[in-house]
Design a protein around this motif. Structure first.
Motif, PDB file in Angstrom:
ATOM      1  N   ALA A  24      38.363  37.735  41.680  1.00  0.00           N
ATOM      2  CA  ALA A  24      38.177  39.002  40.777  1.00  0.00           C
ATOM      3  C   ALA A  24      36.884  38.825  39.712  1.00  0.00           C
ATOM      4  O   ALA A  24      36.224  39.759  39.547  1.00  0.00           O
ATOM      5  CB  ALA A  24      39.429  39.295  39.954  1.00  0.00           C
ATOM      6  N   LYS A  25      37.060  37.657  39.147  1.00  0.00           N
ATOM      7  CA  LYS A  25      35.979  37.363  38.142  1.00  0.00           C
ATOM      8  C   LYS A  25      34.464  37.101  38.780  1.00  0.00           C
ATOM      9  O   LYS A  25      33.660  37.393  38.351  1.00  0.00           O
ATOM     10  CB  LYS A  25      36.189  35.865  37.458  1.00  0.00           C
ATOM     11  N   ARG A  36      28.101  40.662  43.514  1.00  0.00           N
ATOM     12  CA  ARG A  36      27.556  39.529  44.075  1.00  0.00           C
ATOM     13  C   ARG A  36      27.543  39.744  45.887  1.00  0.00           C
ATOM     14  O   ARG A  36      28.063  40.842  46.167  1.00  0.00           O
ATOM     15  CB  ARG A  36      28.311  38.463  44.002  1.00  0.00           C
ATOM     16  N   CYS A  37      26.895  38.800  46.453  1.00  0.00           N
ATOM     17  CA  CYS A  37      26.558  39.200  47.908  1.00  0.00           C
ATOM     18  C   CYS A  37      27.758  39.782  48.826  1.00  0.00           C
ATOM     19  O   CYS A  37      27.741  40.751  49.295  1.00  0.00           O
ATOM     20  CB  CYS A  37      25.943  38.031  48.319  1.00  0.00           C
ATOM     21  N   ASP A  38      28.826  38.998  48.727  1.00  0.00           N
ATOM     22  CA  ASP A  38      29.946  39.279  49.398  1.00  0.00           C
ATOM     23  C   ASP A  38      30.542  40.706  49.075  1.00  0.00           C
ATOM     24  O   ASP A  38      30.898  41.498  49.900  1.00  0.00           O
ATOM     25  CB  ASP A  38      31.087  38.139  49.364  1.00  0.00           C
ATOM     26  N   ALA A  39      30.547  40.822  47.636  1.00  0.00           N
ATOM     27  CA  ALA A  39      31.204  42.027  47.340  1.00  0.00           C
ATOM     28  C   ALA A  39      30.438  43.439  47.647  1.00  0.00           C
ATOM     29  O   ALA A  39      30.737  44.134  47.897  1.00  0.00           O
ATOM     30  CB  ALA A  39      31.540  42.121  45.636  1.00  0.00           C
ATOM     31  N   TYR A  40      29.159  43.275  47.682  1.00  0.00           N
ATOM     32  CA  TYR A  40      28.184  44.147  47.789  1.00  0.00           C
ATOM     33  C   TYR A  40      28.100  44.392  49.421  1.00  0.00           C
ATOM     34  O   TYR A  40      28.251  45.497  49.616  1.00  0.00           O
ATOM     35  CB  TYR A  40      26.559  43.703  47.514  1.00  0.00           C
ATOM     36  N   ALA A  44      28.989  48.177  50.740  1.00  0.00           N
ATOM     37  CA  ALA A  44      28.097  48.571  51.737  1.00  0.00           C
ATOM     38  C   ALA A  44      28.558  49.002  52.935  1.00  0.00           C
ATOM     39  O   ALA A  44      28.656  50.191  53.632  1.00  0.00           O
ATOM     40  CB  ALA A  44      26.838  47.802  51.947  1.00  0.00           C
ATOM     41  N   ARG A  45      29.386  48.205  53.470  1.00  0.00           N
ATOM     42  CA  ARG A  45      30.242  48.353  54.968  1.00  0.00           C
ATOM     43  C   ARG A  45      31.103  49.669  54.601  1.00  0.00           C
ATOM     44  O   ARG A  45      31.271  50.494  55.608  1.00  0.00           O
ATOM     45  CB  ARG A  45      30.998  47.240  55.348  1.00  0.00           C
ATOM     46  N   ARG A  46      31.957  49.655  53.554  1.00  0.00           N
ATOM     47  CA  ARG A  46      32.701  50.961  53.348  1.00  0.00           C
ATOM     48  C   ARG A  46      32.122  52.273  52.992  1.00  0.00           C
ATOM     49  O   ARG A  46      32.332  53.010  53.864  1.00  0.00           O
ATOM     50  CB  ARG A  46      33.567  50.671  52.139  1.00  0.00           C
TER      51      ARG A  46
END
Length: 98
Positions: A24-25, A36-40, A44-46
């Motif tokens: 979460a942090k 960050r990349c993974d969260a972005y 984006a996929r959603r």
């Protein structure tokens, strides 16, 4: 008196809780506040799944950014990164699909 096994077990429990909270942090960069990349990528996929052809993805490259770091140092590039992030997030609401 504390049992010899209690301290290592307590340490592992604290470590486990910290590791559970860590993702979460790390969803956002601490300097810029941007995803960050993974969260972005997940976001984006959603958005693409929900809005498909009505969505555009914009990639931004800060030209000569390495020159800023090499010439002016990390403190200067931190200021530039934070400034870019502030401008992106200031317009973020205007870029969201309705």
């Amino acid at each position: 008196m504390v049992d010899g096994a209690a301290l290592p077990l307590t340490g592992w429990a604290v470590h486990s809780i910290a590791q559970h909270k860590q993702p979460a942090k790390t969803r956002r960069d601490p300097l810029t506040g941007l995803l960050r990349c993974d969260a972005y990528t997940a976001r984006a996929r959603r958005v693409l799944a929900r809005h498909g052809d009505d969505t555009a993805v914009v990639m931004i490259d800060a030209d000569r950014f390495k020159d800023i770091n090499d010439g002016l140092g990390q403190a200067a590039d931190d200021i530039v990164l934070a400034s870019i992030a502030a401008r992106l997030t200031a317009t973020e609401d205007g870029l969201r699909p309705t």
